[in-house]
Design a protein around this motif. Structure first.
Motif, PDB file in Angstrom:
ATOM      1  N   ASP A 125       2.479   1.781  -3.430  1.00 48.50           N
ATOM      2  CA  ASP A 125       1.451   2.262  -4.351  1.00 48.50           C
ATOM      3  C   ASP A 125       1.172   3.754  -4.115  1.00 48.50           C
ATOM      4  O   ASP A 125       1.036   4.519  -5.052  1.00 48.50           O
ATOM      5  CB  ASP A 125       0.161   1.459  -4.207  1.00 48.50           C
ATOM      6  CG  ASP A 125       0.275   0.053  -4.750  1.00 48.50           C
ATOM      7  OD1 ASP A 125       1.252  -0.235  -5.486  1.00 48.50           O
ATOM      8  OD2 ASP A 125      -0.596  -0.787  -4.420  1.00 48.50           O
ATOM      9  N   ARG A 126       1.117   4.152  -2.847  1.00 50.70           N
ATOM     10  CA  ARG A 126       0.876   5.555  -2.514  1.00 50.70           C
ATOM     11  C   ARG A 126       2.022   6.425  -3.026  1.00 50.70           C
ATOM     12  O   ARG A 126       1.796   7.467  -3.640  1.00 50.70           O
ATOM     13  CB  ARG A 126       0.721   5.737  -1.000  1.00 50.70           C
ATOM     14  CG  ARG A 126       0.336   7.147  -0.589  1.00 50.70           C
ATOM     15  CD  ARG A 126       0.439   7.371   0.912  1.00 50.70           C
ATOM     16  NE  ARG A 126       1.817   7.335   1.393  1.00 50.70           N
ATOM     17  CZ  ARG A 126       2.692   8.345   1.233  1.00 50.70           C
ATOM     18  NH1 ARG A 126       2.364   9.416   0.586  1.00 50.70           N
ATOM     19  NH2 ARG A 126       3.911   8.241   1.719  1.00 50.70           N
ATOM     20  N   ARG A 127       3.237   5.995  -2.812  1.00 49.26           N
ATOM     21  CA  ARG A 127       4.401   6.763  -3.268  1.00 49.26           C
ATOM     22  C   ARG A 127       4.433   6.854  -4.793  1.00 49.26           C
ATOM     23  O   ARG A 127       4.742   7.894  -5.345  1.00 49.26           O
ATOM     24  CB  ARG A 127       5.702   6.132  -2.771  1.00 49.26           C
ATOM     25  CG  ARG A 127       5.944   6.337  -1.316  1.00 49.26           C
ATOM     26  CD  ARG A 127       7.300   5.805  -0.943  1.00 49.26           C
ATOM     27  NE  ARG A 127       7.523   5.907   0.479  1.00 49.26           N
ATOM     28  CZ  ARG A 127       8.694   5.659   1.041  1.00 49.26           C
ATOM     29  NH1 ARG A 127       9.736   5.292   0.318  1.00 49.26           N
ATOM     30  NH2 ARG A 127       8.840   5.770   2.354  1.00 49.26           N
ATOM     31  N   ASN A 128       4.147   5.750  -5.444  1.00 43.49           N
ATOM     32  CA  ASN A 128       4.186   5.749  -6.909  1.00 43.49           C
ATOM     33  C   ASN A 128       3.081   6.618  -7.506  1.00 43.49           C
ATOM     34  O   ASN A 128       3.258   7.205  -8.569  1.00 43.49           O
ATOM     35  CB  ASN A 128       4.105   4.329  -7.450  1.00 43.49           C
ATOM     36  CG  ASN A 128       5.380   3.571  -7.216  1.00 43.49           C
ATOM     37  OD1 ASN A 128       6.447   4.140  -6.989  1.00 43.49           O
ATOM     38  ND2 ASN A 128       5.290   2.244  -7.230  1.00 43.49           N
ATOM     39  N   SER A 129       1.938   6.712  -6.846  1.00 44.27           N
ATOM     40  CA  SER A 129       0.857   7.538  -7.373  1.00 44.27           C
ATOM     41  C   SER A 129       1.144   9.021  -7.179  1.00 44.27           C
ATOM     42  O   SER A 129       0.585   9.860  -7.874  1.00 44.27           O
ATOM     43  CB  SER A 129      -0.478   7.171  -6.709  1.00 44.27           C
ATOM     44  OG  SER A 129      -0.492   7.560  -5.362  1.00 44.27           O
ATOM     45  N   ALA A 130       2.045   9.351  -6.255  1.00 47.32           N
ATOM     46  CA  ALA A 130       2.410  10.754  -6.022  1.00 47.32           C
ATOM     47  C   ALA A 130       3.393  11.271  -7.058  1.00 47.32           C
ATOM     48  O   ALA A 130       3.599  12.466  -7.180  1.00 47.32           O
ATOM     49  CB  ALA A 130       3.000  10.920  -4.617  1.00 47.32           C
ATOM     50  N   ALA A 160       0.831  -1.215   0.000  1.00 43.80           N
ATOM     51  CA  ALA A 160       0.000   0.000   0.000  1.00 43.80           C
ATOM     52  C   ALA A 160       0.861   1.259   0.000  1.00 43.80           C
ATOM     53  O   ALA A 160       0.554   2.234  -0.696  1.00 43.80           O
ATOM     54  CB  ALA A 160      -0.934   0.002   1.201  1.00 43.80           C
ATOM     55  N   GLU A 161       1.955   1.246   0.746  1.00 38.09           N
ATOM     56  CA  GLU A 161       2.826   2.428   0.805  1.00 38.09           C
ATOM     57  C   GLU A 161       3.545   2.647  -0.525  1.00 38.09           C
ATOM     58  O   GLU A 161       3.662   3.778  -0.988  1.00 38.09           O
ATOM     59  CB  GLU A 161       3.840   2.302   1.944  1.00 38.09           C
ATOM     60  CG  GLU A 161       4.828   3.447   2.023  1.00 38.09           C
ATOM     61  CD  GLU A 161       4.207   4.829   2.215  1.00 38.09           C
ATOM     62  OE1 GLU A 161       4.926   5.823   1.991  1.00 38.09           O
ATOM     63  OE2 GLU A 161       3.024   4.938   2.591  1.00 38.09           O
TER      64      GLU A 161
END
Length: 99
Positions: free
Chosen positions: A93-98, A90-91
């Motif tokens: 994915d969050r970093r990559n979406s930023a 999840a982390e």
């Protein structure tokens, strides 16, 4: 069990690794199911990215260090871990979406 993504960096205490070592390292980790990425870090150190399953962050750190160290030792020689980061799926994915 959660999936963890790990970045492991090894000290560059010698000449740059030859291409065949990178290829063998990637192949070994890929065959073991760790979805690897291997290469040279911006500072010249060897780096390995991989994923693994572990119950806790502490277990993931220990497992990632062991997996990466054994793999690089198998295809080249023993190297000193100088950095290691793990994060949940999840982390990452969050970093990559930023980006």
């Amino acid at each position: 069990m959660p999936v963890w993504y790990a970045y492991v960096e090894f000290a560059a205490d010698g000449p740059a690794l030859p291409d065949e070592v990178w290829d063998r390292l990637h192949g070994l980790l890929h065959e073991a199911g760790h979805s690897p990425s291997v290469g040279c870090a911006p500072n010249g150190n060897a780096s390995v990215r991989l994923c693994t399953e572990a119950g806790t962050a502490e277990d993931a750190v220990e497992l990632a260090a062991k997996i990466a160290s054994q793999a690089i030792e198998t295809v080249h020689r023993s190297c000193t871990v100088v950095g290691l980061e793990v994060m949940t799926e999840a982390e990452i994915d969050r970093r990559n979406s930023a980006d």
